[in-house]
Structures are given as C-alpha cells and as structure tokens.
Design a protein around this motif. Structure first.
Motif, PDB file in Angstrom:
ATOM      1  N   THR A 469      47.997  27.844  29.773  1.00 19.52           N
ATOM      2  CA  THR A 469      48.438  27.677  31.154  1.00 19.52           C
ATOM      3  C   THR A 469      47.600  28.615  32.003  1.00 19.52           C
ATOM      4  OG1 THR A 469      50.699  27.153  30.459  1.00 19.52           O
ATOM      5  CG2 THR A 469      50.363  27.813  32.756  1.00 19.52           C
ATOM      6  N   THR A 470      46.794  28.034  32.891  1.00 25.87           N
ATOM      7  CA  THR A 470      45.858  28.832  33.690  1.00 25.87           C
ATOM      8  C   THR A 470      46.179  28.665  35.171  1.00 25.87           C
ATOM      9  OG1 THR A 470      44.297  26.976  33.486  1.00 25.87           O
ATOM     10  CG2 THR A 470      43.965  28.859  32.030  1.00 25.87           C
ATOM     11  N   PRO A 471      46.744  29.688  35.799  1.00 28.83           N
ATOM     12  CA  PRO A 471      47.113  29.607  37.209  1.00 28.83           C
ATOM     13  C   PRO A 471      46.028  30.160  38.132  1.00 28.83           C
ATOM     14  CG  PRO A 471      48.073  31.562  36.260  1.00 28.83           C
ATOM     15  CD  PRO A 471      47.279  30.900  35.156  1.00 28.83           C
ATOM     16  N   ALA A 487      40.968  36.295  48.960  1.00 26.92           N
ATOM     17  CA  ALA A 487      41.318  37.090  47.780  1.00 26.92           C
ATOM     18  C   ALA A 487      42.041  36.165  46.816  1.00 26.92           C
ATOM     19  CB  ALA A 487      42.195  38.281  48.150  1.00 26.92           C
ATOM     20  N   THR A 488      41.675  36.205  45.518  1.00 26.15           N
ATOM     21  CA  THR A 488      42.276  35.307  44.541  1.00 26.15           C
ATOM     22  C   THR A 488      42.583  36.032  43.242  1.00 26.15           C
ATOM     23  OG1 THR A 488      40.099  34.611  43.722  1.00 26.15           O
ATOM     24  CG2 THR A 488      41.105  33.256  45.444  1.00 26.15           C
ATOM     25  N   PHE A 489      43.579  35.527  42.568  1.00 27.86           N
ATOM     26  CA  PHE A 489      43.914  35.893  41.192  1.00 27.86           C
ATOM     27  C   PHE A 489      43.853  34.616  40.373  1.00 27.86           C
ATOM     28  CE2 PHE A 489      47.239  35.555  37.995  1.00 27.86           C
ATOM     29  CZ  PHE A 489      46.969  36.636  37.165  1.00 27.86           C
ATOM     30  N   SER A 490      43.145  34.625  39.254  1.00 21.80           N
ATOM     31  CA  SER A 490      43.022  33.406  38.455  1.00 21.80           C
ATOM     32  C   SER A 490      42.852  33.752  36.987  1.00 21.80           C
ATOM     33  CB  SER A 490      41.838  32.555  38.935  1.00 21.80           C
ATOM     34  OG  SER A 490      40.622  33.278  38.818  1.00 21.80           O
ATOM     35  N   ALA A 514      41.070  37.273  36.171  1.00 17.17           N
ATOM     36  CA  ALA A 514      40.088  37.654  37.193  1.00 17.17           C
ATOM     37  C   ALA A 514      40.774  37.957  38.515  1.00 17.17           C
ATOM     38  CB  ALA A 514      39.069  36.537  37.387  1.00 17.17           C
ATOM     39  N   TYR A 515      40.293  39.023  39.162  1.00 17.51           N
ATOM     40  CA  TYR A 515      40.679  39.380  40.518  1.00 17.51           C
ATOM     41  C   TYR A 515      39.407  39.366  41.357  1.00 17.51           C
ATOM     42  CZ  TYR A 515      44.629  41.246  37.850  1.00 17.51           C
ATOM     43  OH  TYR A 515      45.689  41.401  36.984  1.00 17.51           O
ATOM     44  N   GLU A 516      39.424  38.650  42.464  1.00 18.77           N
ATOM     45  CA  GLU A 516      38.202  38.509  43.262  1.00 18.77           C
ATOM     46  C   GLU A 516      38.540  38.527  44.748  1.00 18.77           C
ATOM     47  OE1 GLU A 516      34.877  35.070  44.051  1.00 18.77           O
ATOM     48  OE2 GLU A 516      35.262  35.647  41.959  1.00 18.77           O
ATOM     49  N   GLY A 517      37.680  39.177  45.522  1.00 19.57           N
ATOM     50  CA  GLY A 517      37.774  39.147  46.966  1.00 19.57           C
ATOM     51  C   GLY A 517      36.413  38.863  47.558  1.00 19.57           C
ATOM     52  N   GLY A 518      36.393  38.176  48.688  1.00 12.45           N
ATOM     53  CA  GLY A 518      35.108  37.827  49.273  1.00 12.45           C
ATOM     54  C   GLY A 518      35.159  37.731  50.783  1.00 12.45           C
ATOM     55  N   SER A 533      30.997  39.170  47.676  1.00 16.90           N
ATOM     56  CA  SER A 533      32.138  39.025  46.776  1.00 16.90           C
ATOM     57  C   SER A 533      32.178  40.220  45.845  1.00 16.90           C
ATOM     58  CB  SER A 533      32.058  37.722  45.974  1.00 16.90           C
ATOM     59  OG  SER A 533      30.891  37.694  45.176  1.00 16.90           O
ATOM     60  N   ALA A 534      33.391  40.592  45.446  1.00 16.95           N
ATOM     61  CA  ALA A 534      33.611  41.647  44.470  1.00 16.95           C
ATOM     62  C   ALA A 534      34.643  41.142  43.475  1.00 16.95           C
ATOM     63  CB  ALA A 534      34.088  42.933  45.144  1.00 16.95           C
ATOM     64  N   PHE A 535      34.512  41.556  42.218  1.00 17.72           N
ATOM     65  CA  PHE A 535      35.369  40.976  41.189  1.00 17.72           C
ATOM     66  C   PHE A 535      35.673  41.995  40.093  1.00 17.72           C
ATOM     67  CE2 PHE A 535      30.909  39.956  40.602  1.00 17.72           C
ATOM     68  CZ  PHE A 535      30.636  40.395  39.322  1.00 17.72           C
ATOM     69  N   TYR A 536      36.796  41.756  39.435  1.00 19.89           N
ATOM     70  CA  TYR A 536      37.225  42.570  38.300  1.00 19.89           C
ATOM     71  C   TYR A 536      37.819  41.629  37.257  1.00 19.89           C
ATOM     72  CZ  TYR A 536      39.749  46.041  35.512  1.00 19.89           C
ATOM     73  OH  TYR A 536      40.216  46.814  34.469  1.00 19.89           O
ATOM     74  N   TYR A 537      37.298  41.694  36.001  1.00 20.87           N
ATOM     75  CA  TYR A 537      37.744  40.817  34.927  1.00 20.87           C
ATOM     76  C   TYR A 537      38.375  41.642  33.812  1.00 20.87           C
ATOM     77  CZ  TYR A 537      34.662  37.026  36.657  1.00 20.87           C
ATOM     78  OH  TYR A 537      34.037  36.065  37.402  1.00 20.87           O
ATOM     79  N   ASP A 538      39.506  41.159  33.317  1.00 15.30           N
ATOM     80  CA  ASP A 538      40.091  41.642  32.072  1.00 15.30           C
ATOM     81  C   ASP A 538      39.858  40.536  31.041  1.00 15.30           C
ATOM     82  OD1 ASP A 538      41.519  42.802  30.068  1.00 15.30           O
ATOM     83  OD2 ASP A 538      43.481  42.527  30.990  1.00 15.30           O
ATOM     84  N   TYR A 539      38.982  40.802  30.078  1.00 12.48           N
ATOM     85  CA  TYR A 539      38.427  39.787  29.179  1.00 12.48           C
ATOM     86  C   TYR A 539      38.885  40.110  27.757  1.00 12.48           C
ATOM     87  CZ  TYR A 539      34.560  36.581  27.827  1.00 12.48           C
ATOM     88  OH  TYR A 539      33.791  35.545  27.357  1.00 12.48           O
TER      89      TYR A 539
END
Length: 725
Positions: A469-471, A487-490, A514-518, A533-539
């Motif tokens: 499930t990917t929101p 700004a998004t969370f995905s 992923a957290y991203e803002g642009g 854009s700036a982003f932060y990933y928890d992988y």
C-alpha cells in the motif's frame, strides 16, 4: 468508408475488455508563451510548472537539437540521473535509487505501457514527442517498481497534414543511420504515421588487442513503428500502434577491470600466461560475442470524453527475445564462454477515469499485468580449461542454470485526488494497493566431463505473494501565476522475488519513504524558469546484486538514508539565446549494512555503515548554451554546446579504489543549419569532445577474483542530413 468506420466502432464496442494499453496522453507540447511544456505525468494534461513533482521534460525539438537518441543520453540533461548499460541491461538510477540487474527500480513506460525488462528502456526511442522523467517514488499513479521514479517515452501521434521526412547520418566508427517517416491523414477520422529506422556501427567502440580478435560494442538494428489514430464516434478516440526491433552483433559485453587475485591464479595457473588489457575501451577476449535480439510491442489506447469525465483504457503486449554468446572472462583463455537466452512476454491493462472540476481533479483506476519470463545461462566449457573454483571441473564440463518459467501477475487499484478548498491552495492525497503473485520453475545442472549430469537444483517450483500500500499526501500553494511551492510525503515499493540462478533463493521487497519540498518559478518576464527541490529518503531492504561463483544473487541491505537538493533552470532571454542548467547535491549512504566482498574474502564480513550508495555522485550538473541566428534568405544557424560534470562516485558498495569512478566532465557540441523554408537541415556534431573514458557500469565475480565493466561512448563526430516533405 462509412461502413468501415461503423465496423470498427462495432468491433471496439464488442470487446469485453478494451484492447491493451496504459494511460498517457500523447498531447503535443503546448507553447503558452515562453516554451512552456504540457506534460501528462499525473495522467492529465498540465503545464510542467503546475505539477507538484520534481520532473524534467525534453521535447522532440530538444532531443533533436542535442542529438539524444538513446536512454543513456538523457542522463546529461536531467538532474540526479545515471544511466548505463551492461550485457544489454539498461540501468537507470535516480537520486541513488533504481540500480539492479533484476527488475528495474525506475519504472519505464512507452506510451503508457510498462516495460518489465531493464533492456526495454533503450530500444523503442524513435520519433518521440517528448520524454518525461519523474524523480522520486511514484507509487500512487505508476505503482510497480517506481520507487526511484519513472521515465515516460511518448511517441509522436499522427497529424492532420500529409508530411514526412528522411534523415541520414554518418559518424566515425563507421556509424551510419537512415530514418524515414510518412504521415497520412486518410480522412477526418483516420490518420496514420509510419516510421522506420536502420542503424549500423561497423567498427566496434571496444578494440581487441588479440590479433584477429573480435572488436566489441558494434552491430546493427532495424526498427519501426506504425500508429493509427481514429475518431470512431464523437468524443471516442482509439489509438493503435505496433513497434518492432531486430538487432544483431556483439553489442552486449563487458571487459576485465583488474587482474585476477593471486588465490584465483593459484587455482588455475593458465591465468598467469593470459593476455590482459586494462586500458579504456580495450579487450583481450577470444571467445565469440554476439547477440540476436527481437522485440515487439503492440498497444492500444481508447479514450472516451464525457464532459468533465474522461474514461481511458490502455493496453499493451510486449515480447523480447535475446539469444547471446559472451566471453565472460574477457581474456584469451577460454575460461567462461557462455550463452544467455531470454524470452519475455508481458501483457498489461489499465482502466482509469479522470474527473476535472473547478475545485477537484481526480484520477482513479485498475491495473493488471501478466508477465512470463524464461532464462537460460549455459557455461559450455569445450576448450578444456577448468573453470575457477576451489575444486575445479574437468575439461568439457557444462553448467546450466535453467529458469523454465517465471510468471508474475500483478493486480492494483489506485486513486489520486487534488482538492482546492480555497484560492491558490491545493491539497493532494492518493493511494495504491498492489498484489503481486510470482511462480518460478527452475532446474540447475552440471555435466562433468563425460560423466552423468548432476542436478544441483532438481526441478523446483517456488511461489510468493507480495502486497503493498503506497500512499501520497501533500499540498501546493500558488503565490502568483509564476511562483508556487509544494511539499509531499510518499512511499515507493519494489517487489521481492527469487534469484534466477540459485535454488529456492528468495529476496525481500524494498521500500522507500520520501519527503520532498519544491519551489517552481517563472521569472524575468517569464523568460527564466527556475525550479528547486529538496528531498529526504528513508530507504529499507535495498536489493543489492552480486555475482557469487558463476551466478548472480540479489540480497537485501538493511537500510540507507538519501538526502539532497536539485536546481533546474532554463533561460531564454531573447529569440537568439537559450541557456539550460541543472545541479544536484546528493548524500546517499548505507545506515546499516554488512556484507562479504568475494574479491577480498580474507577481510571477512565488512561493516559498510556510512559507505556511499552505488552510482550516486555527491555533486553533478549539466550546462547547455545555444545561440540561434536570425532567419534570413540564407537560412538559420544554431550553435550548441553542452557540458556535464560528475564528482567521484562508487560502482560497488565496498567503495574501494578499484570500485571508484573519478570525477569527470563531458563536452558535446553541434552546429545546425536550417534552410529558409525549413525543408532541409544539416547538423554537424561531436560528442565527448575530449574523448573522456569513464565506466558506465561495473560488476564483479568472486569466482574470477576480478571486476568487469562496460565503458561509455568514446568521441564521435559526424554529420546528419534531414529533408522534410
């Protein structure tokens, strides 16, 4: 003709399920004032500046002007993107995510049809309308294996004009190309477009130092596409297309990057007297290398417009067959001559509905994929040299890894909505649920000399089920018609599976949060587009590929963190100058990962926490400048130069000196003359002006104690002629 139209309409209406396709409007670029591009990244037509995603789009004009004709050429025009090819598998990495020898980690679509094999992304790129590259996980609208992003190739639709062109080019390395297109509007409801392309490189990029040896990375292809667009009833359109490609030659290869370790040489002393070459774009391979490749894709998109609602069916059926011979040792001793055989068939079907109102945009739909795959890896050691292993094998041994069948079925439902509760504010929410079932049937064997065959993996059936499930949630605010922020969370997801060459060996899915803002802006009277854009990933559970023994294995690394920032700019100060640039800062590191390096087993289990991810340079950037003269009775000239830079990066997770590609820059240049009536065009070009050699992809084998690599394209210069009619 009316009877034909009625017959076609009845045939379509009689279908229980509309013909194969997937959703992507092949709209023309919309010029709204200063080169603004209309994209369909969110499965509806929007200005690229209105899409709350880090996205780049290259129109057909830009692709032609820059001479981009392969997927690899995109990486020097798009931020945070690395693209390389090894043994025919095109790997796309975006922001450090996507690299894999198995299923692609960046989803590739051609006219909306998902391409399940990594090699398919480099085979269908002729007569394109544009390319859209979406960075970051696209788990809601695109789903399967889109945790790194998505690359959408949109082909040109038939037009209402009788027109066509003939293009021919020639470059050094005896590289010749001929392409032609004819567009025919039969009447007001039926249009057709046909394009054919022939390409041949007679001299290999990789030279063989063995007298009489075979040069590599050369070959020929013949490809084409036929597309019919029909208006079968008011507001009901059907697009049918079929694409094919036939290719042959020693195009799939790798070369040795370092001498086998002392331990391996002691196991097989024949290596001590072998001929090695570690210079760029050289090989000492003696065994035959060749690939016969056949690809076809049939697609259909049916669109029914009902005012504020649009219903769409997108279906696709794609086949790929590869039969290749390779020299997997890369030297003049026949240690690992091998045959690889792939046979892939996939059918996809998407049904979606799009609603567009003043305050709401909604896309919802269902998706289905059926993918079947066969694979044979056959090391036929006929020349009497034992392969490298502690026990060794006698001459004439045969090792076969046989995946008789690998079936995958995917079912998904998705919805993505944008709501505007007040002026200038948009709220975004979406979700996709996917269910994937896999069934693998395999059998591995060894024939030792003249003795009986031993089944190292008796006929085995493996089955797995994966769900996800990917929101996506976010917001976008318009400060003005020229400035907006988002700004998004995905979340993104790539399914697990079974290794092709091991017995009952399963790896887990990988997940990305992923957290991203642009910030997207149009400045200087809308002549300057400047996006940040700036982003932060928890992988987590990264799928890492290694060759152990003679077979490839995918294992899971525990966790990684990726963070960074991108800038993308395009400035057209007047009718003559055009300047585009992008820059990326990327910090992509393993948080928790331990692994054993088969090339250095004495080191034992190594803790790799803090090591950088593969193919993730800390700094990268591209700059392009074009100058166009004013139109005159002598025509118009365009001079263009593109410079690309990559800082040092690593190609294996161990980050050792031999795993490193040092920083480099590439320069491409071109001069274009267009005739006054724009009927003729001449383009002189040189790519990789300084003839810089860098490693495109790397792999390694503990059974050989060495790394294997493929190289980038060396300097090429030539001429291209085009005639429009």
């Amino acid at each position: 003709m009316l009877n034909l139209r009625q017959s076609l309409l009845c045939a379509v209406a009689a279908m229980a399920t509309p013909m194969p396709a997937f959703a992507q409007d092949a709209t023309d670029d919309g010029d709204t004032g200063h080169g603004e591009i209309i994209v369909t990244a969110q499965k509806r037509s929007q200005s690229i500046q209105q899409v709350p995603i880090a996205i780049s789009a290259l129109s057909s004009e830009l692709l032609d002007e820059r001479g981009i004709s392969t997927a690899a050429g995109l990486q020097f025009s798009v931020p945070s993107t690395q693209i390389g090819n090894l043994l025919g598998q095109t790997s796309i990495t975006i922001r450090g995510v996507g690299l894999n020898q198995g299923a692609p980690g960046v989803a590739i679509h051609v006219d909306g049809v998902y391409q399940p094999r990594p090699s398919m992304g480099d085979l269908l790129q002729i007569d394109l309308e544009r390319v859209e590259v979406l960075r970051g996980p696209q788990g809601t609208l695109y789903g399967r294996n889109a945790n790194g992003g998505a690359v959408n190739f949109i082909t040109k639709a038939p037009t209402n004009e009788y027109e066509g062109y003939l293009l021919a080019s020639y470059a050094n390395y005896d590289d010749a190309r001929v392409q032609g297109m004819v567009n025919v509007p039969f009447n007001d409801w039926l249009k057709a477009r046909v394009v054919l392309d022939w390409n041949r490189r007679g001299d290999g990029f990789v030279k063989n130092v063995i007298p009489g040896g075979q040069d590599l990375d050369r070959g020929k292809t013949f490809s084409g596409r036929v597309r019919f667009d029909m208006e079968l009833a008011p507001n009901f359109d059907l697009s049918l297309s079929t694409t094919f490609l036939d290719g042959s030659g020693p195009t799939q290869y790798f070369v040795l990057h370092n001498q086998p370790t002392a331990l391996i040489v002691s196991v097989n002393p024949a290596l001590a007297a072998a001929t090695y070459s570690f210079k760029p774009l050289e090989t000492s391979a003696n065994d035959p290398v060749n690939t016969d490749r056949r690809l076809s894709m049939t697609a259909a998109t049916a669109t029914w417009s009902l005012g504020d609602v649009t219903l769409k069916s997108i279906s696709g059926y794609t086949t790929l067959r590869d039969d290749s011979l390779a020299d997997d040792d890369g030297i003049n001793v026949s240690i690992f001559p091998v045959r690889r055989f792939y046979d892939s068939k996939s059918f996809s079907q998407e049904l979606n509905a799009a609603l567009s109102l003043d305050a709401v945009d909604l896309v919802t739909g269902l998706y289905y994929l059926k993918d079947s795959y066969q694979h044979i890896l056959d090391y036929d050691l006929l020349e009497g040299v034992a392969p490298l292993s502690p026990a060794g094998l006698p001459p004439g041994s045969d090792l076969v890894f046989n995946v008789r069948d690998y079936d995958t079925s995917v079912k998904a439902a998705f919805a993505d909505v944008t709501v505007r509760p007040v002026a200038n504010l948009s709220l975004i929410a979406g979700v996709r649920y996917s269910e994937e079932r896999q069934k693998q049937v395999q059998e591995n064997s060894i024939s030792i000399g003249n003795f009986a065959t031993i089944l190292t993996c008796p006929l085995t059936t493996n089955e797995a089920k994966f769900t996800s499930t990917t929101p996506r949630f976010g917001a976008r605010y318009e400060f003005s018609s020229n400035v907006n922020a988002y700004a998004t969370f995905s979340k993104g997801y790539k399914a697990g599976g079974y290794n092709l060459n091991a017995c009952d060996n399963r790896f887990n899915p990988e997940k990305l949060t992923a957290y991203e803002g642009g910030l997207k802006t149009r400045l200087l009277d809308r002549t300057l587009t400047l996006n940040l854009s700036a982003f932060y990933y928890d992988y987590t559970d990264l799928q890492i590929s290694q060759v152990i023994g003679l077979a490839r294995f995918i294992n899971n690394a525990a966790a990684a963190t990726i963070k960074g920032a991108e800038l993308e700019a395009d400035w057209q100060p007047d009718d003559h100058w055009s300047i585009n640039a992008n820059a990326t800062y990327l910090d992509a590191r393993y948080d928790s990962f331990s692994n054993t390096d088969g090339l250095d087993p004495a080191a034992g289990v190594q803790v790799l926490d803090g090591h950088r991810l593969n193919e993730a340079p800390k700094f990268s950037g591209n700059l392009g400048v074009a100058y166009r003269t004013a139109a005159s009775s002598h025509g118009r000239f365009t001079l263009r130069t593109d410079v690309s830079y990559r800082s040092k990066y690593y190609l294996r997770e161990f980050n050792g000196p031999l795993d490193t590609q040092n920083a480099f820059a590439l320069i491409n240049a071109g001069l274009i003359w267009d005739s006054p009536e724009e009927r003729f065009r001449v383009r002189l070009f040189v790519n990789n002006l300084t003839n810089k050699a860098y490693i495109a992809r790397m792999d390694s084998s503990d059974n050989f104690g060495a790394r294997f690599i493929s190289w980038n394209t060396p300097r090429q210069y030539g001429i291209e002629l085009r005639s429009n009619f």
